[in-house]
Design an enzyme around this catalytic site. Structure first.
Site, mmCIF file in Angstrom:
data_model
loop_
_atom_site.group_PDB
_atom_site.id
_atom_site.type_symbol
_atom_site.label_atom_id
_atom_site.label_comp_id
_atom_site.label_asym_id
_atom_site.label_seq_id
_atom_site.Cartn_x
_atom_site.Cartn_y
_atom_site.Cartn_z
ATOM 1 N N CYS A 2 0.890 -1.162 0.061
ATOM 2 C CA CYS A 2 0.052 0.119 0.035
ATOM 3 C C CYS A 2 0.866 1.316 -0.249
ATOM 4 C CB CYS A 2 -1.173 0.157 1.136
ATOM 5 S SG CYS A 2 -2.413 -1.126 1.582
ATOM 6 N N ARG A 30 4.128 -0.601 -4.393
ATOM 7 C CA ARG A 30 3.578 -1.212 -3.714
ATOM 8 C C ARG A 30 2.127 -1.395 -3.346
ATOM 9 N NH1 ARG A 30 7.069 1.689 0.167
ATOM 10 N NH2 ARG A 30 5.652 0.504 2.150
ATOM 11 N N TRP A 77 -2.659 -2.751 -1.791
ATOM 12 C CA TRP A 77 -2.187 -4.341 -1.481
ATOM 13 C C TRP A 77 -2.989 -5.419 -0.711
ATOM 14 C CZ3 TRP A 77 -0.602 -8.242 0.554
ATOM 15 C CH2 TRP A 77 -0.266 -9.352 0.172
ATOM 16 N N ASN A 103 -1.445 2.069 5.391
ATOM 17 C CA ASN A 103 -1.204 0.952 5.268
ATOM 18 C C ASN A 103 -0.409 0.009 6.416
ATOM 19 O OD1 ASN A 103 1.043 -0.549 3.997
ATOM 20 N ND2 ASN A 103 2.884 0.341 4.078
ATOM 21 N N GLY A 104 -0.690 -0.678 6.635
ATOM 22 C CA GLY A 104 -0.440 -1.568 7.139
ATOM 23 C C GLY A 104 -1.937 -2.612 7.952
ATOM 24 N N GLU A 469 17.555 -17.736 -7.071
ATOM 25 C CA GLU A 469 17.227 -15.844 -7.492
ATOM 26 C C GLU A 469 17.315 -16.098 -9.298
ATOM 27 O OE1 GLU A 469 16.908 -14.044 -6.115
ATOM 28 O OE2 GLU A 469 16.335 -12.248 -7.740
ATOM 29 N N LYS A 473 12.990 -15.322 -10.100
ATOM 30 C CA LYS A 473 12.306 -14.688 -10.891
ATOM 31 C C LYS A 473 11.858 -14.634 -12.021
ATOM 32 C CE LYS A 473 14.202 -11.092 -9.356
ATOM 33 N NZ LYS A 473 13.997 -10.588 -8.277
ATOM 34 N N GLU A 476 8.433 -14.818 -10.558
ATOM 35 C CA GLU A 476 7.908 -13.589 -10.552
ATOM 36 C C GLU A 476 7.263 -12.687 -11.400
ATOM 37 O OE1 GLU A 476 9.825 -11.501 -6.732
ATOM 38 O OE2 GLU A 476 11.418 -11.643 -8.304
ATOM 39 N N HIS A 492 18.258 -36.510 -7.312
ATOM 40 C CA HIS A 492 17.542 -37.584 -6.519
ATOM 41 C C HIS A 492 15.904 -36.804 -6.322
ATOM 42 C CE1 HIS A 492 20.984 -39.396 -4.213
ATOM 43 N NE2 HIS A 492 21.499 -37.589 -4.400
ATOM 44 N N LYS A 584 6.304 -4.789 -3.743
ATOM 45 C CA LYS A 584 7.239 -4.723 -3.365
ATOM 46 C C LYS A 584 7.695 -4.905 -1.844
ATOM 47 C CE LYS A 584 11.434 -2.268 -5.485
ATOM 48 N NZ LYS A 584 12.359 -3.280 -5.668
HETATM 49 C C1 G6P Z 1 8.812 -8.658 -1.607
HETATM 50 C C2 G6P Z 1 9.440 -8.484 -3.219
HETATM 51 C C3 G6P Z 1 10.969 -8.748 -3.513
HETATM 52 C C4 G6P Z 1 11.741 -9.063 -2.673
HETATM 53 C C5 G6P Z 1 11.157 -9.521 -0.994
HETATM 54 C C6 G6P Z 1 12.178 -8.529 0.736
HETATM 55 O O1 G6P Z 1 8.629 -10.547 -1.507
HETATM 56 O O2 G6P Z 1 8.168 -8.749 -4.213
HETATM 57 O O3 G6P Z 1 11.060 -8.592 -4.903
HETATM 58 O O4 G6P Z 1 12.428 -9.892 -2.532
HETATM 59 O O5 G6P Z 1 10.157 -8.750 -0.676
HETATM 60 O O6 G6P Z 1 12.199 -8.068 -0.149
HETATM 61 P P1 G6P Z 1 13.199 -6.648 0.712
HETATM 62 O O7 G6P Z 1 12.447 -5.175 0.548
HETATM 63 O O8 G6P Z 1 12.755 -6.623 2.447
HETATM 64 O O9 G6P Z 1 14.302 -6.711 0.202
#
Ligand code: G6P
Length: 589
Positions: A2, A30, A77, A103-104, A469, A473, A476, A492, A584
């Site tokens: 948010c 956000r 969000w 937000n929260g 990663e 990615k 995502e 395995h 994010k």
């Molecule tokens: C969310 C984002 C990810 C990020 C993760 C940790 O899930 O979508 O892209 O890696 O949070 O975020 P941070 O700000 O703690 O690195």
């Protein structure tokens, strides 16, 4: 999660809507389930909101036509109640004379709602937020002035919040902060309150970062801050001038922030390394703590966790005792005062990480944090706060900040052990060359992966966090189901799924001799293989041989796996900047 923005100015005009819409676009990363604004003008409060993305809601609801002397806005969000028009913020009281964005998470909202309903308040949404305007209304009804009513409402809340509230007829935005970020921007004849700085960076670079437990109000001329207990706080000395450029939060000619930010990683890494070296005192303090630790607990979430695993692999290679832990699983670890916690978070606001750190602190462990946001919650919780200087990252999927995390952790390791001193100086140019040389091939690979439904990413040692990663990615942003495994483990179980044409991606930057066998095993089952190799070619169907040391290759791998995912997403017709269901910064459990 948010994004919230508030703008208050002296003149009643449409400019307020222009600034708010611009801010909402900057905050969209956000959350993008719904969007809404509320303005105060001489005519009263007007709310316009709907489910959908910023551009669509702004157009359909004709937000730029709104005038007023103040406006608040929100990108959501969803947590309590699905994305819908009625759950979109701002929320109002019964009479539409108080409007709130939040937000929260309000943990005691059910009790508060029942109590308010018993007093006759009518609720229209399923959100936790809606209790706030009704609480303010209730306290005003009992004779309090609006600021006292706002404070009383905030004191009744249990949970986390960054809240803005406005009241009909008032040229003031009330705000309160606990566990979610909130910053004030100081403009000329206007002031701002927002979830983060990029929201108002076009208007001002003068910022005050609010602390937990602070609340107050902004008018066009004044910023008033006090604590929850009622002590007035002089924030004038806390004004900082940020060096982020306004261009860094626009796409600058690129079709997406994700692509732009991948291209920014060489500069981000250079700024990060120079920035850390310019604060040798903090770096030395972190190194000393790590050297004295009986055990290093590395804690993070998502992409930052993969950067943490990379550091863990480096520590293991020199015989350090390190324990990597996904932040949301922190309770499985019994920390003690001889532990040092290294908490990594781009935003510095991820609730899982902040909670883990708070818990480890109560056990006496020392905390080092690595974040990209000055004054973030995590930085404030830590004994030693290290900062990356990657600049703002708007794309939801972390790219340049991941590379900057790898570089800062490599620098930390280098200061701890004396290794890689010369190689670290080359990272920027390696990244530049990699992007220039391999973007075309990455695009072809991305287009190929876009045709697939599943993929494996395999690696060993330092290559494993990068394989993880890579798989994250592509999941995502391109919604290709991908799993990462230590290459030796793939026989395995995972190999059972491999049939002709199944894509297997090898990150061949450590233990190439062993990966040769793992590659042969996959080829024998007809897999379509992709490999990024430091020096020793695996003979994959598609292969990049970097011709670099294993250590430097890890940095080259990062933009390649990011570009592959980016182009897979674009080929599939998805917007990589706004992956579905993701935010994010995740500030819920
Ligand atoms: C969310 C984002 C990810 C990020 C993760 C940790 O899930 O979508 O892209 O890696 O949070 O975020 P941070 O700000 O703690 O690195």
């Amino acid at each position: 999660m948010c994004g919230i923005i508030g703008v208050v100015c002296q003149e009643e005009s449409r400019r307020i809507a222009e600034i708010t819409v611009n801010a909402l676009k900057r905050l969209e990363y956000r959350g993008y389930d719904s969007v809404g604004v509320a303005s105060v003008s001489s005519r009263g409060i007007e709310v316009r909101k709907a489910k959908g993305k910023v551009d669509d809601v702004v157009r359909i609801k004709r937000i730029p036509e709104l005038t007023g002397f103040l406006m608040i806005g929100h990108t959501r969000w969803a947590t309590h109640g699905p994305p819908s028009d009625k759950n979109a913020h701002p929320h109002t009281d019964c009479k539409g004379e108080v409007a709130v964005v939040h937000n929260g998470t309000i943990k005691n909202y059910r009790e508060l709602r029942e109590e308010l309903e018993s007093l006759g308040h009518k609720f229209v949404s399923e959100t936790d937020t809606e209790v706030i305007p009704h609480l303010i209304e209730e306290f005003m009804k009992r004779g309090m002035d609006s600021f006292s009513a706002f404070k009383a409402a905030i004191r009744a809340l249990h949970g986390s919040y960054a809240v803005l509230a406005i009241v009909k007829g008032e040229r003031k935005i009330y705000f309160a902060k606990k566990d979610n970020p909130l910053v004030i921007g100081l403009g000329n004849g206007m002031n701002f309150v927002a979830s983060d700085i990029p929201a108002f960076l076009d208007e001002t670079d003068r910022v005050i970062v609010l602390k937990d437990g602070e609340l107050g109000y902004v008018t066009p001329e004044e910023v008033h801050v006090e604590t929850l207990e009622g002590n007035v706080v002089d924030v004038t000395k806390r004004t900082i001038v940020v060096t982020w450029k306004s261009e860094s939060v626009t796409k600058g000619g690129y079709p997406h922030f994700m692509l732009k930010e991948i291209h920014e990683s060489p500069v981000a890494v250079e700024d990060t390394i120079n920035g850390m070296l310019s604060d040798m005192e903090t770096l030395t303090e972190a190194v000393k703590a790590l050297a004295e630790a009986r055990r290093v607990i590395v804690v993070a979430s998502g992409t930052s966790y993969h950067a943490g695993l990379y550091f863990h692999e480096l520590l293991l290679s020199e015989g350090y005792n390190s324990l990597p832990i996904i932040a949301s699983e922190y309770y499985t670890v019994k920390a003690n005062p001889s532990d040092v916690v290294l908490a990594i978070s781009q935003s510095g606001e991820t609730l899982d990480v902040v909670q883990a750190v708070k818990s480890f602190k109560t056990k006496g462990a020392k905390v080092i944090s690595l974040t990209n946001v000055i004054g973030s919650a995590l930085a404030r919780e830590s004994d030693v706060a290290l900062y990356m200087r990657a600049g703002p990252e708007i794309g939801v999927a972390a790219t340049k900040t991941f590379v900057s995390q790898l570089a800062s952790l490599a620098l930390l390791f280098s200061e701890l052990t004396g290794s890689f001193k010369e190689e670290i100086k080359k990272i920027r140019s390696i990244l530049e060359r990699t992007i220039e040389t391999y973007e075309g091939i990455s695009k072809e690979w991305g287009e190929e992966l876009a045709k697939k439904s599943n993929a494996y990413y395999l690696g060993r040692g330092l290559g494993l966090p990068l394989a993880m990663e890579g798989a994250l990615k592509i999941k995502e942003v391109a919604y290709v189901h991908a799993e990462a495994y230590p290459a030796g483990e793939s026989k395995h179980g995972p190999i059972a799924l491999v049939s002709p044409g199944f894509p297997v991606f090898f990150i061949n930057v450590d233990k190439s001799d062993l990966l040769l066998n793992n590659h042969a095993e996959m080829k024998a089952r007809g897999a379509e293989t992709f490999a990024i190799s430091s020096n020793v070619a695996l003979g994959a169907d598609h292969e990049i041989v970097l011709g670099l040391s294993d250590f430097l290759s890890t940095f080259a791998v990062a933009p390649i796996i990011q570009l592959v995912s980016y182009y897979a997403a674009v080929t599939r017709g998805y917007d990589p900047d706004k992956p579905r269901n993701l935010a994010k910064t995740v500030t819920v459990e």
